[in-house]
Design a protein around this motif. Structure first.
Motif: not given
Length: 126
Positions: A91-101
């Motif tokens: 899961h990507h969001a601009a300006g944030h590190p990759t995240r996982y559910r």
């Protein structure tokens, strides 16, 4: 591996961890302070899993790779490999590190253990 081990999906590392937990429980009942000191030392050298803790998580929470790895009991590199291989989505969001559910991580761990248990007991994976 002996066939009488009660958890057929366990890897050699899982077996070692379960055995260590048995020793830890025995030490805790005899000498709680020594057990606490060993727990602190283990955490200091990056082995915080030694001291079990109860965590409440929301399956829909998005966490960074380090937190996902801690939940799954694997390394950050393993989390990244799972994502690369398509086992878990990123899961990507601009300006944030990759995240996982969180739910995706825990589902993958459960599916992997079930498949390993079936393979070891001679059943076919579904």
């Amino acid at each position: 591996m002996s066939t009488d081990w009660p958890w057929p999906a366990d890897t050699p590392l899982d077996i070692a961890r379960r055995l260590l937990q048995s020793y830890r429980q025995a030490l805790m009942s005899i000498d709680p302070e020594s057990c606490r000191l060993i727990d602190v030392h283990a955490a200091t050298v990056g082995q915080g899993w030694v001291a079990p803790r109860v965590e409440t998580v929301d399956l829909d929470d998005l966490v960074v790779a380090a937190d996902a790895a801690a939940l799954a009991g694997v390394t950050v590199q393993v989390i990244r490999q799972w994502a690369y291989r398509g086992y878990i989505p990123r899961h990507h969001a601009a300006g944030h590190p990759t995240r996982y559910r969180v739910g995706d991580i825990l589902d993958h761990v459960a599916q992997t253990r079930q498949a390993r248990a079936k393979a070891r007991t001679g059943q076919r994976a579904t």
